[in-house]
Scaffold this active site. Structure first.
Site, PDB file in Angstrom:
ATOM      1  N   ARG A  83      51.800  46.249  58.884  1.00  0.00           N
ATOM      2  CA  ARG A  83      52.006  46.862  60.196  1.00  0.00           C
ATOM      3  C   ARG A  83      51.077  46.283  61.273  1.00  0.00           C
ATOM      4  O   ARG A  83      51.176  46.646  62.430  1.00  0.00           O
ATOM      5  CB  ARG A  83      51.784  48.382  60.102  1.00  0.00           C
ATOM      6  CG  ARG A  83      52.946  49.120  59.494  1.00  0.00           C
ATOM      7  CD  ARG A  83      54.121  49.097  60.468  1.00  0.00           C
ATOM      8  NE  ARG A  83      55.331  49.584  59.862  1.00  0.00           N
ATOM      9  CZ  ARG A  83      55.758  50.850  59.957  1.00  0.00           C
ATOM     10  NH1 ARG A  83      55.053  51.734  60.601  1.00  0.00           N
ATOM     11  NH2 ARG A  83      56.886  51.196  59.393  1.00  0.00           N
ATOM     12  N   ASP A  89      42.598  43.058  47.472  1.00  0.00           N
ATOM     13  CA  ASP A  89      43.418  42.320  48.450  1.00  0.00           C
ATOM     14  C   ASP A  89      44.634  43.113  48.935  1.00  0.00           C
ATOM     15  O   ASP A  89      44.999  43.063  50.109  1.00  0.00           O
ATOM     16  CB  ASP A  89      43.974  41.026  47.820  1.00  0.00           C
ATOM     17  CG  ASP A  89      42.905  40.000  47.557  1.00  0.00           C
ATOM     18  OD1 ASP A  89      41.776  40.161  48.047  1.00  0.00           O
ATOM     19  OD2 ASP A  89      43.208  39.023  46.837  1.00  0.00           O
ATOM     20  N   HIS A  90      45.273  43.814  47.989  1.00  0.00           N
ATOM     21  CA  HIS A  90      46.563  44.411  48.362  1.00  0.00           C
ATOM     22  C   HIS A  90      46.439  45.705  49.163  1.00  0.00           C
ATOM     23  O   HIS A  90      47.441  46.195  49.689  1.00  0.00           O
ATOM     24  CB  HIS A  90      47.461  44.542  47.138  1.00  0.00           C
ATOM     25  CG  HIS A  90      47.806  43.180  46.605  1.00  0.00           C
ATOM     26  ND1 HIS A  90      48.373  42.211  47.408  1.00  0.00           N
ATOM     27  CD2 HIS A  90      47.617  42.598  45.399  1.00  0.00           C
ATOM     28  CE1 HIS A  90      48.515  41.099  46.709  1.00  0.00           C
ATOM     29  NE2 HIS A  90      48.064  41.306  45.488  1.00  0.00           N
ATOM     30  N   THR A 126      48.275  33.421  43.398  1.00  0.00           N
ATOM     31  CA  THR A 126      47.722  32.198  42.816  1.00  0.00           C
ATOM     32  C   THR A 126      48.547  31.775  41.600  1.00  0.00           C
ATOM     33  O   THR A 126      48.693  32.532  40.651  1.00  0.00           O
ATOM     34  CB  THR A 126      46.255  32.431  42.391  1.00  0.00           C
ATOM     35  OG1 THR A 126      45.600  33.115  43.444  1.00  0.00           O
ATOM     36  CG2 THR A 126      45.567  31.130  42.092  1.00  0.00           C
ATOM     37  N   ARG A 182      42.241  34.129  51.883  1.00  0.00           N
ATOM     38  CA  ARG A 182      43.188  33.019  51.814  1.00  0.00           C
ATOM     39  C   ARG A 182      43.191  32.245  53.122  1.00  0.00           C
ATOM     40  O   ARG A 182      42.917  32.789  54.186  1.00  0.00           O
ATOM     41  CB  ARG A 182      44.599  33.542  51.527  1.00  0.00           C
ATOM     42  CG  ARG A 182      44.759  34.118  50.123  1.00  0.00           C
ATOM     43  CD  ARG A 182      46.219  34.435  49.856  1.00  0.00           C
ATOM     44  NE  ARG A 182      46.984  33.226  49.694  1.00  0.00           N
ATOM     45  CZ  ARG A 182      47.383  32.746  48.500  1.00  0.00           C
ATOM     46  NH1 ARG A 182      47.133  33.412  47.393  1.00  0.00           N
ATOM     47  NH2 ARG A 182      48.054  31.624  48.428  1.00  0.00           N
ATOM     48  N   GLY A 189      43.796  43.494  40.151  1.00  0.00           N
ATOM     49  CA  GLY A 189      44.121  43.984  41.472  1.00  0.00           C
ATOM     50  C   GLY A 189      45.446  44.709  41.572  1.00  0.00           C
ATOM     51  O   GLY A 189      45.496  45.940  41.680  1.00  0.00           O
ATOM     52  N   HIS A 239      44.347  38.007  36.246  1.00  0.00           N
ATOM     53  CA  HIS A 239      45.650  37.715  36.846  1.00  0.00           C
ATOM     54  C   HIS A 239      46.778  38.335  36.016  1.00  0.00           C
ATOM     55  O   HIS A 239      46.928  38.022  34.842  1.00  0.00           O
ATOM     56  CB  HIS A 239      45.921  36.210  37.022  1.00  0.00           C
ATOM     57  CG  HIS A 239      46.817  35.964  38.196  1.00  0.00           C
ATOM     58  ND1 HIS A 239      48.161  36.225  38.155  1.00  0.00           N
ATOM     59  CD2 HIS A 239      46.557  35.545  39.459  1.00  0.00           C
ATOM     60  CE1 HIS A 239      48.687  35.964  39.342  1.00  0.00           C
ATOM     61  NE2 HIS A 239      47.739  35.550  40.144  1.00  0.00           N
ATOM     62  N   HIS A 285      46.181  38.609  53.710  1.00  0.00           N
ATOM     63  CA  HIS A 285      45.700  39.977  53.452  1.00  0.00           C
ATOM     64  C   HIS A 285      44.267  40.175  53.951  1.00  0.00           C
ATOM     65  O   HIS A 285      44.055  40.730  55.016  1.00  0.00           O
ATOM     66  CB  HIS A 285      45.925  40.442  52.009  1.00  0.00           C
ATOM     67  CG  HIS A 285      45.722  39.403  50.930  1.00  0.00           C
ATOM     68  ND1 HIS A 285      44.571  38.687  50.809  1.00  0.00           N
ATOM     69  CD2 HIS A 285      46.535  39.004  49.914  1.00  0.00           C
ATOM     70  CE1 HIS A 285      44.672  37.880  49.763  1.00  0.00           C
ATOM     71  NE2 HIS A 285      45.857  38.024  49.205  1.00  0.00           N
ATOM     72  N   GLU A 296      37.051  35.148  45.960  1.00  0.00           N
ATOM     73  CA  GLU A 296      37.977  34.101  45.509  1.00  0.00           C
ATOM     74  C   GLU A 296      38.194  33.171  46.680  1.00  0.00           C
ATOM     75  O   GLU A 296      38.489  33.631  47.784  1.00  0.00           O
ATOM     76  CB  GLU A 296      39.311  34.709  45.097  1.00  0.00           C
ATOM     77  CG  GLU A 296      39.283  35.386  43.761  1.00  0.00           C
ATOM     78  CD  GLU A 296      40.647  35.973  43.434  1.00  0.00           C
ATOM     79  OE1 GLU A 296      41.651  35.590  44.055  1.00  0.00           O
ATOM     80  OE2 GLU A 296      40.691  36.837  42.565  1.00  0.00           O
ATOM     81  N   HIS A 310      40.047  37.878  48.059  1.00  0.00           N
ATOM     82  CA  HIS A 310      40.463  36.486  48.220  1.00  0.00           C
ATOM     83  C   HIS A 310      40.715  36.242  49.704  1.00  0.00           C
ATOM     84  O   HIS A 310      41.666  36.777  50.266  1.00  0.00           O
ATOM     85  CB  HIS A 310      41.744  36.247  47.404  1.00  0.00           C
ATOM     86  CG  HIS A 310      42.207  34.821  47.394  1.00  0.00           C
ATOM     87  ND1 HIS A 310      43.282  34.403  46.645  1.00  0.00           N
ATOM     88  CD2 HIS A 310      41.748  33.719  48.029  1.00  0.00           C
ATOM     89  CE1 HIS A 310      43.466  33.105  46.831  1.00  0.00           C
ATOM     90  NE2 HIS A 310      42.560  32.665  47.662  1.00  0.00           N
TER      91      HIS A 310
HETATM   92  N1  PXP Z   1      41.874  36.515  39.387  1.00  0.00           N
HETATM   93  C1  PXP Z   1      42.266  35.572  40.271  1.00  0.00           C
HETATM   94  C2  PXP Z   1      41.550  34.261  40.270  1.00  0.00           C
HETATM   95  C3  PXP Z   1      43.297  35.821  41.192  1.00  0.00           C
HETATM   96  O1  PXP Z   1      43.679  34.859  42.055  1.00  0.00           O
HETATM   97  C4  PXP Z   1      43.898  37.089  41.206  1.00  0.00           C
HETATM   98  C5  PXP Z   1      44.946  37.406  42.223  1.00  0.00           C
HETATM   99  O2  PXP Z   1      44.391  37.408  43.492  1.00  0.00           O
HETATM  100  C6  PXP Z   1      43.445  38.058  40.279  1.00  0.00           C
HETATM  101  C7  PXP Z   1      42.455  37.729  39.359  1.00  0.00           C
HETATM  102  C8  PXP Z   1      44.022  39.426  40.228  1.00  0.00           C
HETATM  103  O3  PXP Z   1      45.352  39.344  39.860  1.00  0.00           O
HETATM  104  P1  PXP Z   1      46.254  40.652  39.887  1.00  0.00           P
HETATM  105  O4  PXP Z   1      46.368  41.071  41.311  1.00  0.00           O
HETATM  106  O5  PXP Z   1      47.553  40.170  39.321  1.00  0.00           O
HETATM  107  O6  PXP Z   1      45.576  41.687  39.038  1.00  0.00           O
END
Ligand code: PXP
Length: 238
Positions: A18, A9-10, A101, A45, A213, A191, A50, A70, A43
């Site tokens: 940008r 995602d990031h 989340t 969203r 992530g 997470h 993102h 996700e 994810h």
């Molecule tokens: N699992 C879930 C369900 C999440 O929502 C996230 C964040 O998008 C992650 C894992 C990954 O978390 P992190 O980016 O903190 O590693």
């Protein structure tokens, strides 16, 4: 031994900063696979902060490993999931204003809605996972809903400040994982996991995938994505 699924995602967060085309998360898929991860997590969203629809559809086309989507229980998002048909759908709670989340799903409160959505996803051949706190009641309800997996929320474990608190949170995750396993659920976790805290979680042998992530994408700025993933896999597998 746990596997790594990389949440990309990031990479999209950086692109959205940008509003242009770079960096493209779709280009990360091959690198993730080459580095030895078992899959890619994104994810989509509701606010599209993102990952964009275009990313998801293109990733679906090129991915050779597992695509884990996700998703919230929003109707439009569910319809997109049914079109894209990811290998796995991880249902997460979503609040517009949150930074990321926060907390696991309230399975009890959303029981009937979830029942319907899980049924539809499974009818379309999609493996279903519910992102929940390490809470026995929520796990029992996930089983009742016929979910294939739970993803245990490791956020609190990752965020606590003292060693004592960390041990308490770790114990909750261990108990939850072994209980879920004992009633026939499969288990993922994620997470807030990073290079310093992943080891203890990776030792819980009933956990299949770790969804990680932010820490990997952050490290990739300095060492490159391939190397950052390799380092994480080495820690998980050691
Ligand atoms: N699992 C879930 C369900 C999440 O929502 C996230 C964040 O998008 C992650 C894992 C990954 O978390 P992190 O980016 O903190 O590693």
């Amino acid at each position: 031994m746990a596997n790594l699924c990389v949440n990309i995602d990031h990479i999209a967060t950086l692109r959205q900063a940008r509003g242009g085309h770079e960096p493209d998360p779709v280009k990360a898929v091959k690198i993730v696979e080459k580095a030895g991860a078992v899959g890619v997590t994104v994810h989509l969203r509701e606010d599209r902060r993102h990952i964009q629809d275009r990313d998801l559809f293109l990733i679906r086309k090129i991915i050779k490993s597992k695509l884990n989507l996700e998703m919230s229980i929003n109707r439009d998002i569910v319809n997109i999931a049914l079109k894209v048909k990811p290998d796995e759908a991880t249902i997460v709670p979503e609040r517009r204003k949150e930074l990321t989340t926060e907390g696991g799903l309230d399975v009890k409160k959303n029981f009937n809605k979830l029942k319907n959505i899980i049924k539809k996803l499974k009818e379309n051949g999609i493996i279903v996972s519910l992102f929940i706190n390490p809470d026995i009641e929520q796990i029992k309800l996930a089983k009742e809903l016929n979910s294939d997996y739970i993803e245990i929320h490791t956020g609190l474990y990752a965020e606590v400040n003292t060693e004592k608190e960390r041990k308490i949170e770790l114990l909750k995750i261990q108990k939850a994982a072994y209980f879920a396993h004992s009633i026939g659920l499969k288990i993922n976790a994620g997470h807030g996991l990073n290079y310093d805290n992943v080891k203890e979680i990776s030792k819980i042998h009933v956990i299949e995938d770790l969804n990680i992530g932010h820490s990997i994408i952050s490290r990739s700025i300095f060492v490159g994505l391939y190397q950052a993933i390799k380092e994480m896999i080495k820690l998980i597998k050691k």
